[in-house]
Write a protein that holds these residues in place. Structure first.
Motif, PDB file in Angstrom:
ATOM      1  N   PHE A 178       0.826  -1.200   0.000  1.00  0.00           N
ATOM      2  CA  PHE A 178       0.000   0.000   0.000  1.00  0.00           C
ATOM      3  C   PHE A 178       0.866   1.258   0.000  1.00  0.00           C
ATOM      4  O   PHE A 178       0.483   2.284  -0.577  1.00  0.00           O
ATOM      5  N   ALA A 179       2.013   1.193   0.661  1.00  0.00           N
ATOM      6  CA  ALA A 179       2.893   2.367   0.731  1.00  0.00           C
ATOM      7  C   ALA A 179       3.342   2.791  -0.659  1.00  0.00           C
ATOM      8  O   ALA A 179       3.315   3.972  -1.005  1.00  0.00           O
ATOM      9  N   ILE A 180       3.751   1.828  -1.474  1.00  0.00           N
ATOM     10  CA  ILE A 180       4.227   2.180  -2.808  1.00  0.00           C
ATOM     11  C   ILE A 180       3.059   2.532  -3.725  1.00  0.00           C
ATOM     12  O   ILE A 180       3.187   3.362  -4.634  1.00  0.00           O
ATOM     13  N   ALA A 181       1.888   1.947  -3.463  1.00  0.00           N
ATOM     14  CA  ALA A 181       0.711   2.291  -4.260  1.00  0.00           C
ATOM     15  C   ALA A 181       0.251   3.719  -3.980  1.00  0.00           C
ATOM     16  O   ALA A 181      -0.230   4.417  -4.872  1.00  0.00           O
ATOM     17  N   GLN A 182       0.408   4.174  -2.744  1.00  0.00           N
ATOM     18  CA  GLN A 182      -0.048   5.500  -2.351  1.00  0.00           C
ATOM     19  C   GLN A 182       0.969   6.597  -2.637  1.00  0.00           C
ATOM     20  O   GLN A 182       0.628   7.780  -2.633  1.00  0.00           O
ATOM     21  N   ALA A 183       2.218   6.224  -2.881  1.00  0.00           N
ATOM     22  CA  ALA A 183       3.251   7.221  -3.157  1.00  0.00           C
ATOM     23  C   ALA A 183       2.982   7.911  -4.492  1.00  0.00           C
ATOM     24  O   ALA A 183       2.535   7.273  -5.455  1.00  0.00           O
ATOM     25  N   THR A 184       3.265   9.210  -4.551  1.00  0.00           N
ATOM     26  CA  THR A 184       3.048   9.970  -5.786  1.00  0.00           C
ATOM     27  C   THR A 184       4.355  10.387  -6.449  1.00  0.00           C
ATOM     28  O   THR A 184       4.338  10.946  -7.548  1.00  0.00           O
ATOM     29  N   VAL A 185       5.474  10.131  -5.809  1.00  0.00           N
ATOM     30  CA  VAL A 185       6.770  10.501  -6.373  1.00  0.00           C
ATOM     31  C   VAL A 185       7.056   9.619  -7.598  1.00  0.00           C
ATOM     32  O   VAL A 185       6.635   8.455  -7.649  1.00  0.00           O
ATOM     33  N   PRO A 186       7.745  10.134  -8.626  1.00  0.00           N
ATOM     34  CA  PRO A 186       8.065   9.308  -9.804  1.00  0.00           C
ATOM     35  C   PRO A 186       8.874   8.063  -9.434  1.00  0.00           C
ATOM     36  O   PRO A 186       9.757   8.120  -8.576  1.00  0.00           O
ATOM     37  N   LEU A 187       8.546   6.961 -10.097  1.00  0.00           N
ATOM     38  CA  LEU A 187       9.180   5.673  -9.811  1.00  0.00           C
ATOM     39  C   LEU A 187       9.629   5.024 -11.112  1.00  0.00           C
ATOM     40  O   LEU A 187       8.881   4.975 -12.084  1.00  0.00           O
ATOM     41  N   ALA A 188      10.875   4.526 -11.107  1.00  0.00           N
ATOM     42  CA  ALA A 188      11.394   3.752 -12.243  1.00  0.00           C
ATOM     43  C   ALA A 188      11.810   2.380 -11.738  1.00  0.00           C
ATOM     44  O   ALA A 188      12.523   2.262 -10.734  1.00  0.00           O
ATOM     45  N   VAL A 189      11.352   1.333 -12.418  1.00  0.00           N
ATOM     46  CA  VAL A 189      11.704  -0.036 -12.051  1.00  0.00           C
ATOM     47  C   VAL A 189      12.545  -0.648 -13.163  1.00  0.00           C
ATOM     48  O   VAL A 189      12.184  -0.550 -14.343  1.00  0.00           O
ATOM     49  N   VAL A 190      13.658  -1.263 -12.766  1.00  0.00           N
ATOM     50  CA  VAL A 190      14.464  -2.037 -13.706  1.00  0.00           C
ATOM     51  C   VAL A 190      14.390  -3.491 -13.254  1.00  0.00           C
ATOM     52  O   VAL A 190      14.874  -3.848 -12.183  1.00  0.00           O
ATOM     53  N   TYR A 191      13.750  -4.337 -14.062  1.00  0.00           N
ATOM     54  CA  TYR A 191      13.604  -5.759 -13.722  1.00  0.00           C
ATOM     55  C   TYR A 191      14.878  -6.486 -14.146  1.00  0.00           C
ATOM     56  O   TYR A 191      15.150  -6.650 -15.339  1.00  0.00           O
ATOM     57  N   LEU A 192      15.665  -6.897 -13.166  1.00  0.00           N
ATOM     58  CA  LEU A 192      16.952  -7.528 -13.445  1.00  0.00           C
ATOM     59  C   LEU A 192      16.824  -9.029 -13.639  1.00  0.00           C
ATOM     60  O   LEU A 192      17.418  -9.607 -14.540  1.00  0.00           O
ATOM     61  N   ARG A 193      16.034  -9.653 -12.758  1.00  0.00           N
ATOM     62  CA  ARG A 193      15.889 -11.109 -12.856  1.00  0.00           C
ATOM     63  C   ARG A 193      14.452 -11.489 -12.490  1.00  0.00           C
ATOM     64  O   ARG A 193      13.564 -11.371 -13.313  1.00  0.00           O
ATOM     65  N   LYS A 194      14.162 -11.845 -11.276  1.00  0.00           N
ATOM     66  CA  LYS A 194      12.848 -12.394 -10.939  1.00  0.00           C
ATOM     67  C   LYS A 194      11.858 -11.319 -10.495  1.00  0.00           C
ATOM     68  O   LYS A 194      12.230 -10.322  -9.895  1.00  0.00           O
ATOM     69  N   CYS A 195      10.581 -11.588 -10.787  1.00  0.00           N
ATOM     70  CA  CYS A 195       9.489 -10.758 -10.273  1.00  0.00           C
ATOM     71  C   CYS A 195       8.231 -11.622 -10.272  1.00  0.00           C
ATOM     72  O   CYS A 195       7.598 -11.812 -11.324  1.00  0.00           O
TER      73      CYS A 195
END
Length: 521
Positions: free
Chosen positions: A393-410
Motif C-alpha cells: 500500500f505504501a508504494i501504491a499510495q506514493a506519488t513521487v516518480p518511480l522507475a523499475v528495472v527488472y533484473l531477474r525475478k518478479c
C-alpha cells in the motif's frame, strides 16, 4: 549605567557554558564522549551556531531564598540554529553532565519551543540525544504527580514536522523515555556501536517487573536494534562517524517539502558511462546469488550510494544515491539473503523508506529481483502476508516518480508490490528478467502433478514441461504483447536512468508541498 546587569548576563552565560561543572565534564570525557556543545561544534559549520534559551536554568539560591546568584543549574537541553554544509538546520542536544539530561518542565518547554521554531522556519531538525527520560525527583519539586501527556500544541508540532521537514537523530548513550521516543520519531536515526542503548524501560525497571536481569547492551544495544528490531536505521562506529552520517544524509534531502533536493553535479561521473560488468553479473542459473551492490555502483554516480538499514531486513536494500547529481531513493533486492524475497522484517523498512522518499520529493529507482514472499512456518507466524500487503500500500499510495528495472525475478503479490499500482511507472527490463504469478519450477509441478506422477519417466516429463513454460516465459514474448515497455542492454542502464531522473524532477517540481498521505510512523 547598565554595566552591572551586563556583568550578570555574562556570568550567567559562562555558567551555561560550564555545563554540569568541571567534575561532571571530566567524567563524561573519561567515558570517551563529547559534551553536547562539542557535538554541536563538530556538526555545525564553524561559528554558525545561534543559540536560543541559553539563560534558561534553575537558580538554586533563589529557590532556597538566599541572596546572590552564584548557583545556577542550566537546563540540560541546548537548542538553536546552525549551518551544516551551508544549509540552516535546527539543532537540539541533551546535556548528560546535568542530572543525566533528565526531563523536567524546563526541558519540555524548550523542546516545545524548538519544535515550533523548526516548523515555522521550515528547517531540518537534528537531535543529539543522551537522556534517560523523566526523573521521579520532580514529584518532590512540584508537589504532585502529573498525568503523562504532551502539551497539545507541542504534540501537534512534533507530529506535523515529520511531514514537513527532515528529522534526524543520534543516540549517544543509554536513552529511554522521551529521548527514545524522539530517536525513533525521525526520518533517519543512528546509534553508536557499544555506546548507545535504547529502551522503553532500562535494566532496573525490567528486573523490577520480573522480566529478568539483563545488561544495557543485551537489552537495547546495537545487536538488538540495528540487526533485529529495526528501531534504528544505521550503526555508527564512533560519535564522529554518527555526525558525519547525519551530514551525508541531509545532503540528499531538501530543507523542507516546499523545495526540491539540491542537484550536485561535480563533473566526476559521465551520465553516459557504461559498466561492462553489468552484462555478465547475473548468473545464468537463476538459483545462484550475485552482488547487487556491485550493480548499484555500476548504475549510480560513483561513490554516491548511502545505504540505510543495511543490517536489518537484509533481503531488501534501501538507500540514497545520485544520478547525474540528482538525489534519488534506491530500492534493490539482495539475492544473497533469503534469495531477495519479501520477508516480514522487510515490511517496516520498506514502508518508512518509501514514505520518506515520497515526503521529500526523491524519485525512486527500484532494481528488482523479487522471487516473492518468503515462505515457511516462521514467516507465517510473523504474519508475512499482512505485513507485505501493508507495505504494498505504501508504494501504491506514493506519488513521487518511480522507475523499475527488472533484473531477474518478479513473481506474485510481492513482485506486484515493486511498482505503483495507481500512478505512472517507468519500466525497463534486462534480458535476464523472468516474471509471472508463480515461478516455473514450482508452478509446473503444482499445475501438472497428476500427469507428472503418472508419467513413465516423471523426472523427464517434468523437465520437458518446464522447458515448454520457460519458452513462453521469455521477456521478449511479454515485450511483443507490450507487457513491458522496453528491454535494454544492461550497459545502457545508467544513461537511460540519468535521462529519466531529469524528467522525474521536472514532474515532481509541480508537486511541492505536504503530501496528502503524510509521513507514517
Amino acid at each position: 549605567m547598565w554595566n552591572s546587569a551586563i556583568e550578570e548576563l555574562e556570568r550567567r552565560k559562562r555558567a551555561a557554558f560550564e555545563l554540569g561543572g568541571k567534575s561532571n565534564v571530566t567524567k563524561h570525557h573519561a567515558a570517551g564522549k563529547m559534551t553536547v556543545r562539542e557535538r554541536i561544534n563538530c556538526i555545525a559549520d564553524e561559528g554558525s551556531f545561534l543559540e536560543r534559551g541559553i539563560l534558561a536554568g534553575v537558580d538554586q539560591n533563589r529557590e532556597g531564598n538566599e541572596e546572590g546568584h552564584e548557583n545556577i543549574t542550566p537546563c540540560p537541553l541546548v537548542i538553536g540554529i546552525a549551518k551544516v554544509n551551508g544549509q540552516r538546520v535546527a539543532v537540539s542536544g541533551d546535556d548528560f553532565t546535568i542530572k543525566g539530561a533528565s526531563v523536567g518542565r524546563l526541558y519540555k518547554a524548550k523542546n516545545a519551543y524548538f519544535a515550533k521554531m523548526a516548523r515555522r522556519l521550515q528547517l531540518p531538525v537534528v537531535r543529539l540525544l543522551e537522556g534517560a527520560g523523566g526523573s521521579i525527583k520532580e514529584i518532590l519539586n512540584i508537589g504532585y504527580t502529573e498525568l503523562p501527556t504532551w502539551n497539545d500544541e507541542a504534540a501537534q508540532d512534533q507530529v506535523d514536522m515529520m511531514s514537513e521537514v527532515p528529522v534526524v537523530s543520534v543516540g549517544f548513550g543509554a536513552i529511554a523515555g522521551l529521548a527514545a521516543m524522539y530517536l525513533v520519531q525521525s526520518h533517519f536515526c543512528i546509534m553508536i556501536k557499544e555506546q548507545t542503548q535504547v529502551f522503553v524501560g532500562g535494566p532496573p525497571l525490567v528486573k523490577a517487573a520480573g522480566g529478568g536481569n539483563f545488561s544495557k547492551e543485551e537489552l537495547g544495544g546495537y545487536k538488538v536494534h540495528g540487526y533485529v528490531s529495526g528501531v534504528v536505521d544505521n550503526i555508527a562506529e564512533s560519535e564522529n562517524d554518527a555526525l558525519e552520517q547525519i551530514k551525508r544524509f541531509l545532503s540528499f534531502l531538501p530543507p523542507n517539502v516546499w523545495n526540491m533536493p539540491a542537484i550536485q553535479r561535480d563533473g566526476q561521473d559521465d551520465p553516459k558511462r557504461k559498466d561492462e560488468d553489468l552484462v555478465s553479473i547475473i548468473p545464468q542459473d537463476g538459483r545462484k546469488p550475485y552482488d547487487m551492490r556491485r550493480i548499484i555502483d555500476g548504475v549510480v554516480d560513483q561513490g554516491s550510494f548511502f545505504e540505510i538499514g543495511k543490517y536489518q531486513g537484509r533481503s531488501q536494500i534501501t538507500g540514497l544515491a545520485r544520478m547525474n547529481g540528482h538525489p534519488v531513493g534506491l530500492l534493490a533486492n539482495d539475492p544473497r539473503f533469503l534469495a531477495g524475497s519479501f520477508n516480514y522484517d522487510v515490511s517496516e523498512k520498506f514502508i518508512r523508506f518509501i514514505d520518506m522518499c515520497d515526503t521529500f520529493h526523491l524519485p525512486i529507482i527500484n532494481l528488482c529481483d523479487q522471487p516473492g514472499f518468503t515462505i515457511g512456518v516462521e514467516s507465517e507466524i510473523h504474519g508475512n502476508i499482512r505485513k507485505g500487503v501493508r507495505a504494498s500500500f505504501a508504494i501504491a499510495q506514493a506519488t513521487v516518480p518511480l522507475a523499475v528495472v527488472y533484473l531477474r525475478k518478479c513473481f506474485g503479490v510481492a513482485g506486484a508490490a515493486q511498482k505503483t499500482a495507481m500512478g505512472f511507472c517507468w519500466r525497463y527490463a534486462w534480458p535476464s528478467a523472468v516474471w509471472g504469478n508463480i515461478p516455473v519450477e514450482g508452478g509446473v509441478y503444482a499445475a501438472h502433478r497428476a500427469e507428472i506422477e503418472s508419467a513413465q519417466d516423471p523426472k523427464k516429463y517434468l523437465n520437458e514441461l518446464q522447458e515448454t513454460y520457460r519458452a513462453v516465459s521469455s521477456p521478449f514474448r511479454t515485450a511483443e504483447a507490450f507487457g513491458i515497455e522496453d528491454i535494454i542492454n544492461p550497459r545502457d542502464t545508467r544513461e537511460l536512468l540519468c535521462e529519466w531522473v531529469e524528467i522525474a524532477y521536472e514532474v515532481e517540481r509541480k508537486n511541492l508541498g505536504i503530501k496528502k498521505r503524510g509521513m507514517r510512523m
